[in-house]
Write a protein that holds these residues in place. Structure first.
Motif, short mmCIF file in Angstrom:
data_model
loop_
_atom_site.label_atom_id
_atom_site.label_comp_id
_atom_site.label_asym_id
_atom_site.label_seq_id
_atom_site.Cartn_x
_atom_site.Cartn_y
_atom_site.Cartn_z
N ARG A 1 42.91 -2.61 -58.57
CA ARG A 1 42.80 -1.15 -58.49
C ARG A 1 44.01 -0.56 -57.76
O ARG A 1 44.52 0.51 -58.14
CB ARG A 1 41.51 -0.74 -57.78
CG ARG A 1 40.26 -1.06 -58.59
CD ARG A 1 39.01 -0.45 -58.00
NE ARG A 1 37.83 -0.79 -58.78
CZ ARG A 1 37.47 -0.17 -59.90
NH1 ARG A 1 38.21 0.85 -60.36
NH2 ARG A 1 36.40 -0.54 -60.56
N ARG A 2 44.50 -1.25 -56.74
CA ARG A 2 45.69 -0.76 -56.05
C ARG A 2 46.93 -0.87 -56.94
O ARG A 2 47.79 0.01 -56.92
CB ARG A 2 45.89 -1.51 -54.73
CG ARG A 2 44.84 -1.16 -53.67
CD ARG A 2 45.18 -1.72 -52.31
NE ARG A 2 45.09 -3.16 -52.26
CZ ARG A 2 43.98 -3.83 -51.94
NH1 ARG A 2 42.86 -3.19 -51.68
NH2 ARG A 2 43.98 -5.15 -51.88
N MET A 3 47.01 -1.94 -57.72
CA MET A 3 48.12 -2.07 -58.66
C MET A 3 48.04 -0.97 -59.72
O MET A 3 49.06 -0.40 -60.13
CB MET A 3 48.10 -3.45 -59.30
CG MET A 3 48.31 -4.60 -58.33
SD MET A 3 49.96 -4.60 -57.55
CE MET A 3 50.91 -5.34 -58.88
N ALA A 4 46.82 -0.66 -60.18
CA ALA A 4 46.65 0.41 -61.16
C ALA A 4 47.09 1.74 -60.58
O ALA A 4 47.66 2.58 -61.29
CB ALA A 4 45.19 0.47 -61.60
N ASP A 5 46.85 1.94 -59.29
CA ASP A 5 47.29 3.18 -58.67
C ASP A 5 48.82 3.25 -58.66
O ASP A 5 49.39 4.35 -58.77
CB ASP A 5 46.76 3.29 -57.24
CG ASP A 5 47.08 4.63 -56.61
OD1 ASP A 5 46.56 5.65 -57.11
OD2 ASP A 5 47.84 4.67 -55.64
N GLY A 6 49.46 2.11 -58.54
CA GLY A 6 50.92 2.10 -58.64
C GLY A 6 51.39 2.54 -60.02
O GLY A 6 52.35 3.31 -60.14
N ILE A 7 50.72 2.06 -61.07
CA ILE A 7 51.05 2.49 -62.44
C ILE A 7 50.85 4.00 -62.56
O ILE A 7 51.68 4.71 -63.15
CB ILE A 7 50.17 1.75 -63.46
CG1 ILE A 7 50.37 0.23 -63.37
CG2 ILE A 7 50.48 2.25 -64.88
CD1 ILE A 7 51.75 -0.24 -63.69
N ARG A 8 49.74 4.48 -62.02
CA ARG A 8 49.46 5.92 -62.06
C ARG A 8 50.58 6.71 -61.40
O ARG A 8 51.06 7.72 -61.94
CB ARG A 8 48.12 6.20 -61.36
CG ARG A 8 47.69 7.67 -61.37
CD ARG A 8 46.47 7.89 -60.47
NE ARG A 8 46.78 7.64 -59.07
CZ ARG A 8 47.35 8.54 -58.26
NH1 ARG A 8 47.65 9.76 -58.71
NH2 ARG A 8 47.60 8.24 -57.00
N ARG A 9 51.02 6.26 -60.25
CA ARG A 9 52.08 6.98 -59.53
C ARG A 9 53.40 6.95 -60.30
O ARG A 9 54.15 7.94 -60.29
CB ARG A 9 52.26 6.38 -58.14
CG ARG A 9 51.11 6.73 -57.17
CD ARG A 9 51.37 6.17 -55.78
NE ARG A 9 51.15 4.74 -55.74
CZ ARG A 9 51.83 3.90 -54.95
NH1 ARG A 9 52.79 4.35 -54.15
NH2 ARG A 9 51.56 2.61 -54.95
N ILE A 10 53.68 5.84 -60.98
CA ILE A 10 54.91 5.76 -61.77
C ILE A 10 54.85 6.75 -62.94
O ILE A 10 55.80 7.49 -63.20
CB ILE A 10 55.15 4.33 -62.27
CG1 ILE A 10 55.59 3.43 -61.11
CG2 ILE A 10 56.19 4.30 -63.39
CD1 ILE A 10 55.72 1.97 -61.45
N LEU A 11 53.73 6.77 -63.65
CA LEU A 11 53.59 7.70 -64.78
C LEU A 11 53.72 9.14 -64.32
O LEU A 11 54.36 9.97 -64.99
CB LEU A 11 52.25 7.48 -65.48
CG LEU A 11 52.08 6.14 -66.20
CD1 LEU A 11 50.68 6.03 -66.79
CD2 LEU A 11 53.13 5.96 -67.30
#
Length: 208
Positions: free
Chosen positions: A138-148
């Protein structure tokens, strides 16, 4: 390898000497993991490899599960720190192909982290480590979200959060299979992962 959180230790070392001893124990545990597999991660084996007494090891890591949890926490912390760095780089450089870049960057980390792969593919994961892994994703997914978001490719809402989590779950499964096939990562499968993830995240961006 990153450092384990205090939650994975019986007690947190305060003095520099104690911190150095714990770091030596974890390095020894990682060597046992890489060379002999997760099944060999017993307190006796790790203490012998670290050249410390079992009693000294027990102060911080009371059993095999605690050793596994601490190693996993260190790997998760390193991957999450890398993701935080990629968020900053993506914003500064405005990546043209964020999916391709991230797949390549994390594949390089997996190639270098022999201990992470040994633990990732092993059968000895504890329930606490599995729970930590779910939170890690979930924390890695939040990183993807922030990049997008930083690249202006999506609008921030619950749907984006869920979509990024789904993308991470899919990427993790494909990466696992890729590195099971080849210690360097199966290049063809990694390329297919890029194609799939580009298509999915483009659709996510289009919904925004």
């Amino acid at each position: 390898m990153g450092e384990p959180s205090a939650a994975h230790l019986r007690r947190t070392p305060q003095q520099a000497r104690s911190k150095a001893r714990l770091a030596r124990v974890l390095r020894a545990a990682e060597r046992v993991l890489i060379e002999e597999g997760a099944e060999a991660l017993t307190t006796t084996r790790v203490a012998a490899r670290a050249k410390v007494s079992v009693g000294s090891l027990y102060q911080y890591l009371p059993d095999r599960e605690a050793i596994i949890d601490a190693l996993a926490a260190g790997y998760f912390a390193k991957l999450e720190a890398a993701m935080d760095g990629f968020v900053e780089v993506a914003t500064a450089r405005h990546w043209a192909d964020p999916v391709g870049t991230l797949v390549d960057e994390f594949a390089a980390i997996y190639r270098a982290e022999h201990g992470f792969r040994a633990l990732w593919f092993g059968s000895g994961l504890t329930e606490r480590t599995r729970t930590a892994d779910r939170e890690h994703k979930r924390r890695m997914a939040d990183g993807i979200r922030r990049i997008l978001l930083s690249l202006g490719l999506a609008q921030d809402d619950d749907h984006l959060t869920r979509s990024c989590h789904a993308a991470v779950l899919a990427a993790d499964a494909l990466a696992q299979e890729s590195f099971r096939r080849d210690p360097e990562g199966d290049a063809g499968l990694l390329e297919e992962a890029k194609v799939m993830l580009r298509g999915y995240l483009s659709a996510v961006a289009g919904r925004g």
